[in-house]
Write a protein that holds these residues in place. Structure first.
Motif, mmCIF file in Angstrom:
data_model
loop_
_atom_site.group_PDB
_atom_site.id
_atom_site.type_symbol
_atom_site.label_atom_id
_atom_site.label_comp_id
_atom_site.label_asym_id
_atom_site.label_seq_id
_atom_site.Cartn_x
_atom_site.Cartn_y
_atom_site.Cartn_z
ATOM 1 N N ARG A 23 10.458 13.072 3.201
ATOM 2 C CA ARG A 23 10.261 12.196 2.032
ATOM 3 C C ARG A 23 9.387 12.924 1.022
ATOM 4 N NH1 ARG A 23 11.744 7.103 1.700
ATOM 5 N NH2 ARG A 23 11.944 7.818 -0.440
ATOM 6 N N VAL A 71 18.572 12.924 3.309
ATOM 7 C CA VAL A 71 17.482 13.865 3.022
ATOM 8 C C VAL A 71 17.242 14.764 4.236
ATOM 9 C CG1 VAL A 71 16.305 12.351 1.361
ATOM 10 C CG2 VAL A 71 15.746 12.167 3.774
ATOM 11 N N GLY A 73 15.116 11.932 -9.952
ATOM 12 C CA GLY A 73 13.780 12.004 -9.355
ATOM 13 C C GLY A 73 12.746 11.222 -10.151
ATOM 14 N N GLN A 74 13.077 9.992 -10.550
ATOM 15 C CA GLN A 74 12.176 9.263 -11.452
ATOM 16 C C GLN A 74 11.529 8.020 -10.847
ATOM 17 O OE1 GLN A 74 11.023 10.049 -14.469
ATOM 18 N NE2 GLN A 74 12.078 12.002 -14.418
ATOM 19 N N GLY A 75 11.995 7.528 -9.666
ATOM 20 C CA GLY A 75 11.521 6.245 -9.137
ATOM 21 C C GLY A 75 10.007 6.164 -8.998
ATOM 22 N N LEU A 76 9.442 7.101 -8.304
ATOM 23 C CA LEU A 76 7.996 7.088 -8.082
ATOM 24 C C LEU A 76 7.243 7.359 -9.388
ATOM 25 C CD1 LEU A 76 5.539 7.051 -6.298
ATOM 26 C CD2 LEU A 76 6.151 9.279 -5.422
ATOM 27 N N LEU A 96 21.371 3.456 -1.407
ATOM 28 C CA LEU A 96 20.916 3.586 -2.800
ATOM 29 C C LEU A 96 21.362 2.388 -3.634
ATOM 30 C CD1 LEU A 96 21.766 7.360 -3.327
ATOM 31 C CD2 LEU A 96 19.601 6.343 -2.598
ATOM 32 N N PHE A 110 19.047 6.878 3.248
ATOM 33 C CA PHE A 110 18.626 5.583 2.689
ATOM 34 C C PHE A 110 19.727 5.038 1.792
ATOM 35 C CE2 PHE A 110 15.176 8.508 3.289
ATOM 36 C CZ PHE A 110 14.249 7.767 3.992
ATOM 37 N N ILE A 149 -3.323 -5.483 0.351
ATOM 38 C CA ILE A 149 -2.783 -5.873 1.667
ATOM 39 C C ILE A 149 -1.542 -5.030 1.960
ATOM 40 C CG2 ILE A 149 -1.888 -7.799 3.038
ATOM 41 C CD1 ILE A 149 -3.176 -9.612 0.759
ATOM 42 N N GLU A 150 -1.510 -4.392 3.110
ATOM 43 C CA GLU A 150 -0.368 -3.552 3.495
ATOM 44 C C GLU A 150 0.049 -3.891 4.919
ATOM 45 O OE1 GLU A 150 1.885 -1.237 2.315
ATOM 46 O OE2 GLU A 150 2.552 -1.220 4.398
ATOM 47 N N GLY A 151 1.347 -4.053 5.112
ATOM 48 C CA GLY A 151 1.873 -4.403 6.430
ATOM 49 C C GLY A 151 1.767 -3.261 7.439
ATOM 50 N N LEU A 152 1.860 -2.017 6.947
ATOM 51 C CA LEU A 152 1.851 -0.876 7.864
ATOM 52 C C LEU A 152 0.420 -0.374 8.086
ATOM 53 C CD1 LEU A 152 4.896 1.076 6.369
ATOM 54 C CD2 LEU A 152 4.897 -0.483 8.323
ATOM 55 N N VAL A 184 18.367 16.474 -1.103
ATOM 56 C CA VAL A 184 18.709 15.057 -1.331
ATOM 57 C C VAL A 184 20.199 15.037 -1.677
ATOM 58 C CG1 VAL A 184 18.206 12.935 -2.596
ATOM 59 C CG2 VAL A 184 16.405 14.627 -2.308
ATOM 60 N N ARG A 190 0.702 -8.345 7.448
ATOM 61 C CA ARG A 190 1.751 -8.724 6.507
ATOM 62 C C ARG A 190 1.389 -10.006 5.761
ATOM 63 N NH1 ARG A 190 6.018 -5.918 6.248
ATOM 64 N NH2 ARG A 190 7.252 -7.473 5.159
ATOM 65 N N GLY A 240 0.829 -1.217 0.000
ATOM 66 C CA GLY A 240 0.000 0.000 0.000
ATOM 67 C C GLY A 240 0.852 1.251 0.000
HETATM 68 C C1 LIG Z 1 16.333 9.611 -1.140
HETATM 69 C C2 LIG Z 1 15.277 9.276 -2.144
HETATM 70 C C3 LIG Z 1 14.691 10.298 -2.904
HETATM 71 C C4 LIG Z 1 13.720 10.004 -3.872
HETATM 72 N N1 LIG Z 1 13.189 11.021 -4.633
HETATM 73 C C5 LIG Z 1 12.297 10.730 -5.607
HETATM 74 C C6 LIG Z 1 11.757 11.766 -6.457
HETATM 75 O O1 LIG Z 1 12.079 12.946 -6.327
HETATM 76 N N2 LIG Z 1 10.879 11.401 -7.432
HETATM 77 C C7 LIG Z 1 10.503 10.099 -7.620
HETATM 78 O O2 LIG Z 1 9.721 9.832 -8.542
HETATM 79 N N3 LIG Z 1 10.979 9.105 -6.816
HETATM 80 C C8 LIG Z 1 11.861 9.386 -5.835
HETATM 81 N N4 LIG Z 1 12.344 8.379 -5.037
HETATM 82 C C9 LIG Z 1 11.866 7.005 -5.234
HETATM 83 C C10 LIG Z 1 10.508 6.763 -4.576
HETATM 84 O O3 LIG Z 1 10.535 7.181 -3.220
HETATM 85 C C11 LIG Z 1 10.147 5.276 -4.663
HETATM 86 O O4 LIG Z 1 10.322 4.850 -5.997
HETATM 87 C C12 LIG Z 1 8.689 5.036 -4.276
HETATM 88 O O5 LIG Z 1 8.414 5.488 -2.984
HETATM 89 C C13 LIG Z 1 8.353 3.539 -4.353
HETATM 90 O O6 LIG Z 1 6.978 3.344 -4.136
HETATM 91 P P1 LIG Z 1 6.351 1.872 -4.161
HETATM 92 O O7 LIG Z 1 4.907 2.040 -3.821
HETATM 93 O O8 LIG Z 1 6.726 1.163 -5.399
HETATM 94 O O9 LIG Z 1 7.125 1.090 -2.992
HETATM 95 P P2 LIG Z 1 7.127 1.357 -1.419
HETATM 96 O O10 LIG Z 1 6.864 2.776 -1.101
HETATM 97 O O11 LIG Z 1 8.387 0.727 -0.924
HETATM 98 O O12 LIG Z 1 5.863 0.522 -0.894
HETATM 99 C C14 LIG Z 1 5.899 -0.872 -0.727
HETATM 100 C C15 LIG Z 1 4.884 -1.236 0.360
HETATM 101 O O13 LIG Z 1 4.765 -2.657 0.434
HETATM 102 C C16 LIG Z 1 4.603 -3.017 1.783
HETATM 103 N N5 LIG Z 1 5.034 -4.413 1.960
HETATM 104 C C17 LIG Z 1 6.246 -4.950 1.671
HETATM 105 N N6 LIG Z 1 6.265 -6.262 2.004
HETATM 106 C C18 LIG Z 1 5.039 -6.556 2.504
HETATM 107 C C19 LIG Z 1 4.443 -7.746 3.031
HETATM 108 N N7 LIG Z 1 5.120 -8.908 3.110
HETATM 109 N N8 LIG Z 1 3.169 -7.683 3.467
HETATM 110 C C20 LIG Z 1 2.462 -6.537 3.394
HETATM 111 N N9 LIG Z 1 2.972 -5.379 2.903
HETATM 112 C C21 LIG Z 1 4.240 -5.384 2.470
HETATM 113 C C22 LIG Z 1 5.491 -2.030 2.555
HETATM 114 O O14 LIG Z 1 5.057 -1.888 3.898
HETATM 115 C C23 LIG Z 1 5.315 -0.747 1.735
HETATM 116 O O15 LIG Z 1 4.313 0.102 2.255
HETATM 117 C C24 LIG Z 1 13.319 8.662 -4.072
HETATM 118 C C25 LIG Z 1 13.878 7.624 -3.284
HETATM 119 C C26 LIG Z 1 14.858 7.929 -2.339
HETATM 120 C C27 LIG Z 1 15.483 6.817 -1.529
#
Ligand SMILES: Cc1cc2nc3c(=O)[nH]c(=O)nc-3n(C[C@H](O)[C@H](O)[C@H](O)COP(=O)(O)OP(=O)(O)OC[C@H]3O[C@@H](n4cnc5c(N)ncnc54)[C@H](O)[C@@H]3O)c2cc1C
Length: 487
Positions: A100, A248, A393-396, A365, A363, A79-82, A286, A185, A54
């Motif tokens: 963040r 950060v 800044g592309q991950g999200l 990298l 964090f 399903i989200e662990g948090l 950052v 979880r 989530g």
């Molecule tokens: C320093 C830094 C700066 C960044 N800046 C940018 C930016 O400027 N622009 C950008 O686009 N991106 C940026 N990013 C990247 C971005 O933060 C991530 O790509 C994004 O948050 C990932 O989202 P997600 O939903 O894929 O994964 P996550 O946010 O990791 O979510 C995964 C979820 O799955 C849940 N989960 C895992 N395992 C289980 C389990 N077994 N059961 C239940 N739940 C589970 C976790 O609790 C978590 O909530 C940055 C990253 C960093 C480290």
């Protein structure tokens, strides 16, 4: 070969045992007319889509599925662990900003708008920027993307991740219908069983805390970099750790900037440092650097932290390396070095005055890319599929792009009456998004490597390249279009 056998072999029709009573669950017979996907009267534990995770990617997918008229009748569980309650009840104080923060491209914001999320994001806490200054910390060569008063194009929107999550949860609540299971979880994933009238031996069964099981026609891994769903699917994820940490912080800068805002990034041999605007006179930092410097930054007094960061944007990389080894009195050292060093102050950010209490963290990298985004009855989105260095800044944004592509694929499958879990149905998602992400991951990785050295020949070549690109307005505008997430 009979057409029915062929469709079944491609996953379009599940293997169903012959029976006099018709099994009551999601439509499964191939039909040339668009099917409605009955989501009522199905066994309790059967879902069309089970999303694990989530975070921003998982919540964006759940919201898209619910907001699309084509997929809104699918039975969806997340399903989200948090505890999602923290994002739901988020009530920020005016002067404090989360550390963040992500730069959302206009492409991502357009999609969030289309699925009805953007109106739920607190806009007074979002800061657009229109200019960018990027320079080489060794040679000083620079590339500028300037504010153009005539076509005031936005490069990106700085948004706290929690603000986005709050917006997504608010929109999901408004739409209703998705089952959100938080503080829980995933403890295991296995295959289903043959239930007599229904053969679920290729369907993933997700076991969650408390012994409950959810059977998924399509299981989506939005579960971050260490994705349990990816492990279940046996999809390899390859890459390397950068040996760098992203430090950060939220900082206060001098002066009150006008409507025009600029992002700054300086490439130091240890990694890039970036300052991106937040509303008012705040900014988010950052700094990708060595684990040692990141650890030191977290321990410094606020006055020394501020001096270290101001120095990192202004002093030579040799001065910065020296200061990074000091135990204290960095601010005095910075004042002295600043007074004796000729500084090029054009194109550097405003002076940082303060750092927000408890906002410094870091964090590790890494770069990772899954071999595939799909397998039978499994799809991966977001960091579960790829993890990229934050320098662009592309991950999200890539995660949101995955959702955009996957929802298009699922809509097409539902409209064609296909089984949404089959690799045949999921293939367009993988072929559309994999190449797009590979290109971005490759460019970001090469940039990190190219700028991670102070070796004179490399510096000379990269500086020449940067100056050449800076002189080519057409090429710069093409780069900006890519960075803005235009699809
Ligand atoms: C320093 C830094 C700066 C960044 N800046 C940018 C930016 O400027 N622009 C950008 O686009 N991106 C940026 N990013 C990247 C971005 O933060 C991530 O790509 C994004 O948050 C990932 O989202 P997600 O939903 O894929 O994964 P996550 O946010 O990791 O979510 C995964 C979820 O799955 C849940 N989960 C895992 N395992 C289980 C389990 N077994 N059961 C239940 N739940 C589970 C976790 O609790 C978590 O909530 C940055 C990253 C960093 C480290």
């Amino acid at each position: 070969m009979s057409p029915i056998w062929w469709l079944r072999s491609r996953g379009a029709i599940p293997h169903i045992k012959s029976s006099t009573s018709r099994p009551q669950f999601i439509a499964f017979r191939y039909s040339p007319v668009p099917r409605t996907y009955a989501t009522t009267n199905v066994p309790e534990d059967l879902y069309d889509v089970v999303i694990v995770g989530g975070g921003p990617a998982g919540l964006s997918l759940a919201t898209s599925l619910r907001s699309s008229s084509v997929t809104s009748r699918l039975r969806v569980a997340l399903i989200e662990g948090l505890d999602l309650g923290a994002g739901r009840k988020w009530k920020p104080s005016i002067e404090n900003y989360s550390n963040r923060v992500s730069s959302l491209t206009p492409g991502s914001v357009g999609f969030l708008n289309d699925i009805g999320v953007w109106k739920h994001v607190q806009r007074n806490r979002v800061q657009a920027y229109h200019g960018m200054q990027v320079w080489d910390g060794v040679s000083g060569s620079r590339i500028e993307f300037n504010w153009d008063a005539k076509n005031s194009s936005t490069i990106a929107y700085m948004t706290e991740n929690v603000n986005l999550v709050h917006g997504l949860l608010s929109r999901l609540e408004e739409l209703g219908g998705a089952q959100l299971i938080d503080k829980t979880r995933v403890e295991g994933i296995s295959f289903g069983e043959d239930r007599g009238t229904l053969d679920l031996r290729t369907w993933p069964v997700v076991q969650i805390a408390g012994g409950r099981k959810l059977v998924a026609r399509l299981l989506v891994g939005a579960d971050g970099a260490n994705s349990p769903v990816r492990t279940f699917a046996g999809i390899e994820s390859r890459g390397w750790d950068y040996g760098r940490h992203g430090a950060v912080a939220t900082v206060k800068i001098e002066g009150m900037p006008g409507a025009e805002r600029t992002a700054y990034q300086r490439f130091l041999p240890t990694g890039p440092i970036a300052l991106l605007p937040l509303p008012g006179n705040l900014a988010t930092l950052v700094w990708s650097t060595t684990p040692e410097i990141a650890a030191q930054l977290k321990k410094l007094s606020s006055v020394d932290f501020v001096a270290m960061v101001n120095g990192a944007f202004r002093l030579s990389h040799v001065d910065i390396a020296y200061m990074a080894k000091m135990d204290g009195r960095i601010s005095e050292e910075y004042e002295w070095r600043q007074s004796v060093t000729p500084l090029d102050m054009a194109g550097v950010p405003s002076t940082i005055l303060e750092v927000q209490e408890n906002s410094v963290s870091s964090f590790p990298l890494k770069m990772r890319h899954a071999d595939s985004y799909i397998s039978e009855r499994v799809a991966l989105v977001g960091d579960a599929a790829h993890t990229v260095h934050p320098l662009a800044g592309q991950g999200l944004n890539q995660g949101i792009g995955d959702v955009q592509s996957l929802i298009k694929t699922l809509e097409a499958a539902v409209q064609a009456g296909q089984d949404i879990g089959s690799t045949l149905s999921l293939e367009p998602y993988c072929s559309d998004q994999y190449l797009r992400n590979s290109l971005m991951i490759g460019v970001v990785d090469k940039l990190h490597k190219l700028y991670g050295t102070a070796s004179p020949p490399v510096v000379a070549v990269r500086s020449l390249g940067l100056r050449a690109v800076n002189a080519m307005e057409g090429l710069k505008s093409m780069i900006m279009k890519q960075a803005a997430g235009e699809r």
